[in-house]
Design a protein around this motif. Structure first.
Motif, PDB file in Angstrom:
ATOM      1  N   VAL A  14      44.086  70.904  -9.579  1.00 52.38           N
ATOM      2  CA  VAL A  14      42.957  71.271  -8.730  1.00 52.38           C
ATOM      3  C   VAL A  14      43.148  70.680  -7.333  1.00 52.38           C
ATOM      4  O   VAL A  14      42.863  71.314  -6.317  1.00 52.38           O
ATOM      5  CB  VAL A  14      41.625  70.812  -9.366  1.00 52.38           C
ATOM      6  CG1 VAL A  14      40.460  71.089  -8.445  1.00 52.38           C
ATOM      7  CG2 VAL A  14      41.421  71.512 -10.715  1.00 52.38           C
ATOM      8  N   SER A  18      43.003  72.592  -3.804  1.00 51.31           N
ATOM      9  CA  SER A  18      42.103  72.146  -2.743  1.00 51.31           C
ATOM     10  C   SER A  18      42.883  71.905  -1.449  1.00 51.31           C
ATOM     11  O   SER A  18      42.475  72.335  -0.368  1.00 51.31           O
ATOM     12  CB  SER A  18      41.392  70.874  -3.194  1.00 51.31           C
ATOM     13  OG  SER A  18      40.664  70.314  -2.141  1.00 51.31           O
ATOM     14  N   LEU A  25      37.012  80.285  -3.983  1.00 54.79           N
ATOM     15  CA  LEU A  25      37.276  79.670  -5.266  1.00 54.79           C
ATOM     16  C   LEU A  25      37.994  80.668  -6.184  1.00 54.79           C
ATOM     17  O   LEU A  25      37.501  81.777  -6.381  1.00 54.79           O
ATOM     18  CB  LEU A  25      35.922  79.279  -5.875  1.00 54.79           C
ATOM     19  CG  LEU A  25      35.920  78.301  -7.041  1.00 54.79           C
ATOM     20  CD1 LEU A  25      36.397  76.931  -6.594  1.00 54.79           C
ATOM     21  CD2 LEU A  25      34.516  78.207  -7.626  1.00 54.79           C
ATOM     22  N   TYR A  29      37.583  79.243 -11.893  1.00 54.35           N
ATOM     23  CA  TYR A  29      36.663  78.108 -11.730  1.00 54.35           C
ATOM     24  C   TYR A  29      35.224  78.562 -11.517  1.00 54.35           C
ATOM     25  O   TYR A  29      34.328  77.727 -11.378  1.00 54.35           O
ATOM     26  CB  TYR A  29      37.122  77.237 -10.548  1.00 54.35           C
ATOM     27  CG  TYR A  29      38.514  76.687 -10.781  1.00 54.35           C
ATOM     28  CD1 TYR A  29      38.703  75.488 -11.465  1.00 54.35           C
ATOM     29  CD2 TYR A  29      39.644  77.397 -10.364  1.00 54.35           C
ATOM     30  CE1 TYR A  29      39.975  75.007 -11.716  1.00 54.35           C
ATOM     31  CE2 TYR A  29      40.919  76.931 -10.616  1.00 54.35           C
ATOM     32  CZ  TYR A  29      41.080  75.739 -11.290  1.00 54.35           C
ATOM     33  OH  TYR A  29      42.339  75.267 -11.558  1.00 54.35           O
ATOM     34  N   TRP A 156      36.391  71.851 -11.874  1.00 52.33           N
ATOM     35  CA  TRP A 156      37.056  71.529 -10.609  1.00 52.33           C
ATOM     36  C   TRP A 156      37.412  70.030 -10.557  1.00 52.33           C
ATOM     37  O   TRP A 156      36.790  69.259  -9.841  1.00 52.33           O
ATOM     38  CB  TRP A 156      36.150  71.948  -9.436  1.00 52.33           C
ATOM     39  CG  TRP A 156      36.823  71.879  -8.107  1.00 52.33           C
ATOM     40  CD1 TRP A 156      36.705  70.871  -7.184  1.00 52.33           C
ATOM     41  CD2 TRP A 156      37.721  72.839  -7.538  1.00 52.33           C
ATOM     42  NE1 TRP A 156      37.486  71.147  -6.094  1.00 52.33           N
ATOM     43  CE2 TRP A 156      38.115  72.353  -6.287  1.00 52.33           C
ATOM     44  CE3 TRP A 156      38.251  74.063  -7.982  1.00 52.33           C
ATOM     45  CZ2 TRP A 156      39.004  73.045  -5.455  1.00 52.33           C
ATOM     46  CZ3 TRP A 156      39.130  74.752  -7.153  1.00 52.33           C
ATOM     47  CH2 TRP A 156      39.497  74.246  -5.903  1.00 52.33           C
ATOM     48  N   TYR A 234      37.798  64.401  -8.276  1.00 52.96           N
ATOM     49  CA  TYR A 234      37.127  65.645  -7.937  1.00 52.96           C
ATOM     50  C   TYR A 234      37.473  66.009  -6.495  1.00 52.96           C
ATOM     51  O   TYR A 234      36.885  65.455  -5.553  1.00 52.96           O
ATOM     52  CB  TYR A 234      35.607  65.483  -8.059  1.00 52.96           C
ATOM     53  CG  TYR A 234      35.161  65.030  -9.447  1.00 52.96           C
ATOM     54  CD1 TYR A 234      35.021  65.948 -10.489  1.00 52.96           C
ATOM     55  CD2 TYR A 234      34.907  63.686  -9.719  1.00 52.96           C
ATOM     56  CE1 TYR A 234      34.625  65.538 -11.758  1.00 52.96           C
ATOM     57  CE2 TYR A 234      34.511  63.260 -10.989  1.00 52.96           C
ATOM     58  CZ  TYR A 234      34.371  64.197 -12.002  1.00 52.96           C
ATOM     59  OH  TYR A 234      33.987  63.779 -13.257  1.00 52.96           O
ATOM     60  N   CYS A 237      35.814  71.008  -2.565  1.00 53.58           N
ATOM     61  CA  CYS A 237      35.781  72.344  -3.155  1.00 53.58           C
ATOM     62  C   CYS A 237      35.299  73.367  -2.126  1.00 53.58           C
ATOM     63  O   CYS A 237      34.267  73.157  -1.482  1.00 53.58           O
ATOM     64  CB  CYS A 237      34.833  72.332  -4.352  1.00 53.58           C
ATOM     65  SG  CYS A 237      34.697  73.920  -5.162  1.00 53.58           S
ATOM     66  N   PRO A 240      31.401  74.983  -3.570  1.00 55.79           N
ATOM     67  CA  PRO A 240      30.871  74.089  -4.599  1.00 55.79           C
ATOM     68  C   PRO A 240      29.680  74.645  -5.373  1.00 55.79           C
ATOM     69  O   PRO A 240      29.401  74.183  -6.486  1.00 55.79           O
ATOM     70  CB  PRO A 240      30.468  72.832  -3.814  1.00 55.79           C
ATOM     71  CG  PRO A 240      30.352  73.261  -2.402  1.00 55.79           C
ATOM     72  CD  PRO A 240      31.292  74.405  -2.213  1.00 55.79           C
ATOM     73  N   THR A 243      30.666  76.316  -8.957  1.00 59.73           N
ATOM     74  CA  THR A 243      31.420  75.647 -10.009  1.00 59.73           C
ATOM     75  C   THR A 243      30.858  74.267 -10.319  1.00 59.73           C
ATOM     76  O   THR A 243      29.838  73.840  -9.769  1.00 59.73           O
ATOM     77  CB  THR A 243      32.920  75.570  -9.608  1.00 59.73           C
ATOM     78  OG1 THR A 243      33.701  75.212 -10.752  1.00 59.73           O
ATOM     79  CG2 THR A 243      33.162  74.580  -8.484  1.00 59.73           C
ATOM     80  N   SER A 312      32.011  70.240  -0.502  1.00 63.81           N
ATOM     81  CA  SER A 312      33.125  70.702   0.334  1.00 63.81           C
ATOM     82  C   SER A 312      33.577  69.655   1.359  1.00 63.81           C
ATOM     83  O   SER A 312      34.538  69.853   2.073  1.00 63.81           O
ATOM     84  CB  SER A 312      32.705  71.979   1.064  1.00 63.81           C
ATOM     85  OG  SER A 312      31.540  71.707   1.825  1.00 63.81           O
ATOM     86  N   ASP A 315      36.156  64.247  -1.307  1.00 68.70           N
ATOM     87  CA  ASP A 315      36.573  64.162  -2.703  1.00 68.70           C
ATOM     88  C   ASP A 315      35.907  62.932  -3.332  1.00 68.70           C
ATOM     89  O   ASP A 315      35.302  62.102  -2.642  1.00 68.70           O
ATOM     90  CB  ASP A 315      38.102  64.147  -2.833  1.00 68.70           C
ATOM     91  CG  ASP A 315      38.748  63.065  -1.999  1.00 68.70           C
ATOM     92  OD1 ASP A 315      38.133  61.986  -1.822  1.00 68.70           O
ATOM     93  OD2 ASP A 315      39.865  63.283  -1.508  1.00 68.70           O
TER      94      ASP A 315
END
Ligand code: OGA
Ligand code: NI
Length: 378
Positions: A14, A18, A25, A29, A156, A234, A237, A240, A243, A312, A315
């Protein structure tokens, strides 16, 4: 278990998706609408014609947090102080199954180091992490999915999973050799978190009206308990809202001590029909009761559904330390807790047998512990 030999589809990291900068996406996912972070339960009200009245927001509630409890006085000589802490833990266990602990005895410096070391691990080039690529046989190592169902919707996140206890399963060769601090940090962190978990097991035992070593013994005793670490990563994303970082589940083991990211929220706990976003307090662990405690306590304590949302912007790294029963010990409701009006609700099973379910199916809310309900309860 043939299906557990290999993953049903090629593994995609993942983090690499990313970092590739995709704006949409990938469909693998995308969760069905009912599982998405902002899904709101619609209540059908037949009398009202107003659209607005039909919208009952069972989405996230940002105003409340799970209980925060200081463990400073839990073994104090002062009876009143001790009992106040025990009572706070008792109600958190009954009402939430989830709480944060502070003044817990694990050094804040070690907690910080553990986060930093694992951030560094995930920050390394793909080849370095790939050396530890895992398979569903044991799940040990670097992974990107939970469950082996072909075509399943994926979460994710990437993770690193390792065994800390029992000693026979502890194999530092399977732990990251880089960053160079990693193996040492795991050893030290594991030692302190096992010790904290042992103290909490005593508190839970006494609160259930049992001898203080009862739960530990039911788990096989201190040299036999299972303890594993899953470090979750994580990545940012691109969409987001479509997912989850980790789908709704209850943890299959005994009790989990989660070290959340200090800067980024993401964990949500199900409370009645809403999802509460946990706001981590500094230097706290998030404690949650898992399925085996629900079974042993005959549902006096319940494991609680939780999930992780992503975003988004940033992480997120979390360390989930799972404190589990010995894998081949039979887990069943504790005899002393059964009465004529409250007979055993669950059938007996070893943790090894129990754990297969999530390892095959992946996270599925509380469907497994519910399915264990013996015929007595329809
Ligand atoms: C888990 C888990 C929560 C989080 O690993 O089982 O629930 O915040 N993690 O990463
Ligand atoms: Ni969990």
């Amino acid at each position: 278990m043939n299906c557990l030999h290999s993953w049903p589809e090629p593994i995609v990291r993942v983090q690499s998706l990313s970092e590739s900068g995709i704006k949409k996406l990938p469909h693998r996912y995308i969760k069905p609408p009912s599982q998405r972070p902002h899904h709101q339960t619609r209540v059908n009200s037949s009398s009202s014609s107003s659209q607005h009245d039909d919208d009952h927001d069972h989405g996230s509630d940002d105003t409340i947090n799970i209980p925060v409890i200081s463990l400073e006085d839990v073994f104090s000589e002062d009876k009143a102080l001790r009992e106040a802490t025990m009572a706070a833990i008792s109600s958190a266990c009954r009402e939430w199954g989830f709480f944060q602990v502070v003044n817990h005895g694990v050094r804040p410096e070690l907690m910080k180091q553990a986060r930093a070391t694992w951030r560094e691990f995930f920050g390394q080039p793909a080849e370095e992490k790939q050396r530890y690529a895992n398979s569903p046989t044991t799940y040990e190592g670097y992974g990107s999915r939970l469950g082996v169902e072909k075509g399943a919707t994926l979460d994710w996140s990437d993770y690193f999973f390792l065994h800390y206890m029992p000693p026979a399963l502890r194999n530092p060769d399977k732990w990251p050799s880089l960053p160079s601090s990693c193996r040492n940090v795991i050893e030290e962190y594991g030692k302190e978190v096992v010790s904290l978990s042992g103290r909490l097991m005593k508190v839970l035992s006494v609160n259930l009206g049992l001898e203080e070593d009862h739960l530990l013994n039911a788990f096989g005793g201190e040299n036999n308990i299972g303890a594993c670490l899953r470090v979750n990563f994580y990545p940012k994303c691109p969409q987001p809202d479509l997912t989850l970082g980790l789908s709704s589940h209850s943890d299959p083991g005994g009790m989990t001590l989660l070290l959340p990211d200090e800067n980024v929220a993401g964990l949500q706990v199900r409370k009645d029909n809403s999802w509460i976003t946990v706001k981590p307090v500094p230097n706290a662990f998030i404690v949650n009761l898992a399925d085996q405690i629900q079974v042993l306590s005959n549902a006096t304590y319940k494991s609680v559904e939780h999930r992780v949302i992503v975003n988004s912007e940033k992480d997120r790294v979390s360390l989930a330390f799972f404190y589990n029963p010995k894998s081949d010990i039979i887990i069943e409701p504790i005899k002393q807790l059964l009465t004529e009006t409250r007979p055993a609700l669950y059938t007996a099973m070893t943790f090894d047998e129990y754990r297969l379910f999530i390892r095959i199916k992946g996270p599925c809310g509380k469907s497994q512990v519910e399915s264990l309900k013996s015929a007595l309860e329809s």
